[in-house]
Motif scaffolding. Structure first.
Motif, PDB file in Angstrom:
ATOM      1  N   GLU A  28      16.243  20.216   9.591  1.00 24.43           N
ATOM      2  CA  GLU A  28      15.138  19.351  10.007  1.00 24.43           C
ATOM      3  C   GLU A  28      15.373  17.931   9.527  1.00 24.43           C
ATOM      4  O   GLU A  28      15.969  17.704   8.476  1.00 24.43           O
ATOM      5  CB  GLU A  28      13.823  19.871   9.427  1.00 24.43           C
ATOM      6  CG  GLU A  28      13.377  21.176  10.041  1.00 24.43           C
ATOM      7  CD  GLU A  28      12.042  21.634   9.487  1.00 24.43           C
ATOM      8  OE1 GLU A  28      11.320  20.817   8.887  1.00 24.43           O
ATOM      9  OE2 GLU A  28      11.735  22.818   9.665  1.00 24.43           O
ATOM     10  N   ASN A  29      14.879  17.004  10.293  1.00 21.80           N
ATOM     11  CA  ASN A  29      14.966  15.609   9.910  1.00 21.80           C
ATOM     12  C   ASN A  29      14.156  15.387   8.635  1.00 21.80           C
ATOM     13  O   ASN A  29      13.090  15.961   8.468  1.00 21.80           O
ATOM     14  CB  ASN A  29      14.435  14.729  11.044  1.00 21.80           C
ATOM     15  CG  ASN A  29      14.775  13.281  10.835  1.00 21.80           C
ATOM     16  OD1 ASN A  29      15.652  12.943  10.043  1.00 21.80           O
ATOM     17  ND2 ASN A  29      14.088  12.413  11.545  1.00 21.80           N
ATOM     18  N   GLN A  30      14.679  14.580   7.735  1.00 25.27           N
ATOM     19  CA  GLN A  30      13.978  14.248   6.503  1.00 25.27           C
ATOM     20  C   GLN A  30      13.761  12.748   6.451  1.00 25.27           C
ATOM     21  O   GLN A  30      14.428  11.983   7.136  1.00 25.27           O
ATOM     22  CB  GLN A  30      14.802  14.665   5.283  1.00 25.27           C
ATOM     23  CG  GLN A  30      14.990  16.139   5.149  1.00 25.27           C
ATOM     24  CD  GLN A  30      15.784  16.465   3.880  1.00 25.27           C
ATOM     25  OE1 GLN A  30      15.974  15.630   3.009  1.00 25.27           O
ATOM     26  NE2 GLN A  30      16.258  17.685   3.788  1.00 25.27           N
ATOM     27  N   ASP A  31      12.844  12.363   5.614  1.00 27.01           N
ATOM     28  CA  ASP A  31      12.610  10.945   5.394  1.00 27.01           C
ATOM     29  C   ASP A  31      13.660  10.449   4.406  1.00 27.01           C
ATOM     30  O   ASP A  31      13.430  10.377   3.200  1.00 27.01           O
ATOM     31  CB  ASP A  31      11.192  10.726   4.848  1.00 27.01           C
ATOM     32  CG  ASP A  31      10.893   9.259   4.603  1.00 27.01           C
ATOM     33  OD1 ASP A  31      11.700   8.406   5.022  1.00 27.01           O
ATOM     34  OD2 ASP A  31       9.859   8.967   3.983  1.00 27.01           O
ATOM     35  N   TRP A  32      14.861  10.147   4.912  1.00 27.04           N
ATOM     36  CA  TRP A  32      15.981   9.761   4.054  1.00 27.04           C
ATOM     37  C   TRP A  32      15.693   8.460   3.312  1.00 27.04           C
ATOM     38  O   TRP A  32      16.277   8.200   2.265  1.00 27.04           O
ATOM     39  CB  TRP A  32      17.254   9.614   4.888  1.00 27.04           C
ATOM     40  CG  TRP A  32      17.654  10.900   5.522  1.00 27.04           C
ATOM     41  CD1 TRP A  32      17.555  11.226   6.850  1.00 27.04           C
ATOM     42  CD2 TRP A  32      18.188  12.057   4.875  1.00 27.04           C
ATOM     43  NE1 TRP A  32      17.990  12.505   7.056  1.00 27.04           N
ATOM     44  CE2 TRP A  32      18.389  13.045   5.855  1.00 27.04           C
ATOM     45  CE3 TRP A  32      18.519  12.358   3.568  1.00 27.04           C
ATOM     46  CZ2 TRP A  32      18.903  14.287   5.570  1.00 27.04           C
ATOM     47  CZ3 TRP A  32      19.030  13.613   3.282  1.00 27.04           C
ATOM     48  CH2 TRP A  32      19.218  14.555   4.280  1.00 27.04           C
ATOM     49  N   GLU A  33      14.789   7.666   3.846  1.00 29.61           N
ATOM     50  CA  GLU A  33      14.486   6.383   3.220  1.00 29.61           C
ATOM     51  C   GLU A  33      13.870   6.551   1.836  1.00 29.61           C
ATOM     52  O   GLU A  33      14.070   5.724   0.955  1.00 29.61           O
ATOM     53  CB  GLU A  33      13.546   5.585   4.126  1.00 29.61           C
ATOM     54  CG  GLU A  33      13.341   4.163   3.674  1.00 29.61           C
ATOM     55  CD  GLU A  33      12.552   3.351   4.682  1.00 29.61           C
ATOM     56  OE1 GLU A  33      11.760   2.522   4.234  1.00 29.61           O
ATOM     57  OE2 GLU A  33      12.725   3.551   5.897  1.00 29.61           O
ATOM     58  N   THR A  34      13.127   7.642   1.644  1.00 27.64           N
ATOM     59  CA  THR A  34      12.488   7.848   0.341  1.00 27.64           C
ATOM     60  C   THR A  34      12.922   9.130  -0.365  1.00 27.64           C
ATOM     61  O   THR A  34      12.701   9.267  -1.564  1.00 27.64           O
ATOM     62  CB  THR A  34      10.949   7.860   0.487  1.00 27.64           C
ATOM     63  OG1 THR A  34      10.582   8.881   1.408  1.00 27.64           O
ATOM     64  CG2 THR A  34      10.424   6.519   0.951  1.00 27.64           C
ATOM     65  N   SER A  35      13.555  10.076   0.329  1.00 32.76           N
ATOM     66  CA  SER A  35      13.897  11.351  -0.305  1.00 32.76           C
ATOM     67  C   SER A  35      14.927  11.195  -1.424  1.00 32.76           C
ATOM     68  O   SER A  35      14.964  12.003  -2.351  1.00 32.76           O
ATOM     69  CB  SER A  35      14.379  12.363   0.724  1.00 32.76           C
ATOM     70  OG  SER A  35      15.558  11.925   1.339  1.00 32.76           O
TER      71      SER A  35
END
Length: 139
Positions: A109-116
């Protein structure tokens, strides 16, 4: 967009060669080799500021070369092209020097890479009176 993680089992001796061959098609690969992780962690000269605990959870896992593609038509095309290269390598693997070359494709699944990425940066004490703390952490 969701992604596909394509994981190919190999061995320590062939991981770099396999990653290089596939990176020409996929744009890049990662190598997961538990022996290398242990070696880095135990090396006193190592300068790693953080090694994720998940790297140590299963030290008996096989060595894998992984790549990620979008779960779309372009990603499927990349998987097909990489599969052709892997088939070529398998034909030359009569003595097993490349390992099993077993392939697993896992949807991600797509993750919020900007904050993860923030999960890996925790407050770090420096001596008794100084604490380095990321701005998003509570004091």
């Amino acid at each position: 967009m969701d992604y596909l993680k394509v994981s190919i089992e190999t061995n320590s001796a062939s991981a770099e060669l396999l990653a290089d061959a596939l990176a020409q098609i996929t744009g890049g690969c990662e190598i997961d080799d538990p022996a290398t992780v242990t070696q880095w962690a135990e090396d006193a000269r190592s300068r790693w500021d953080y090694l994720g605990t998940e790297l140590f959870e299963n030290p008996n896992r096989p060595v894998t070369v992984n790549y990620y593609v979008g779960n779309d038509e372009a990603g499927q095309n990349t998987v097909r092209q990489a599969s052709l290269e892997l088939a070529r390598i398998k034909r030359s693997n009569s003595s097993g020097q490349w390992g099993t070359l077993a392939v697993r494709i896992m949807p991600m699944e797509n993750q919020d890479w900007e904050t993860s990425w923030r999960a890996y940066f925790k407050p770090t004490p420096i001596g008794k009176r100084l604490m380095i703390m990321p701005s998003w952490e509570q004091a």
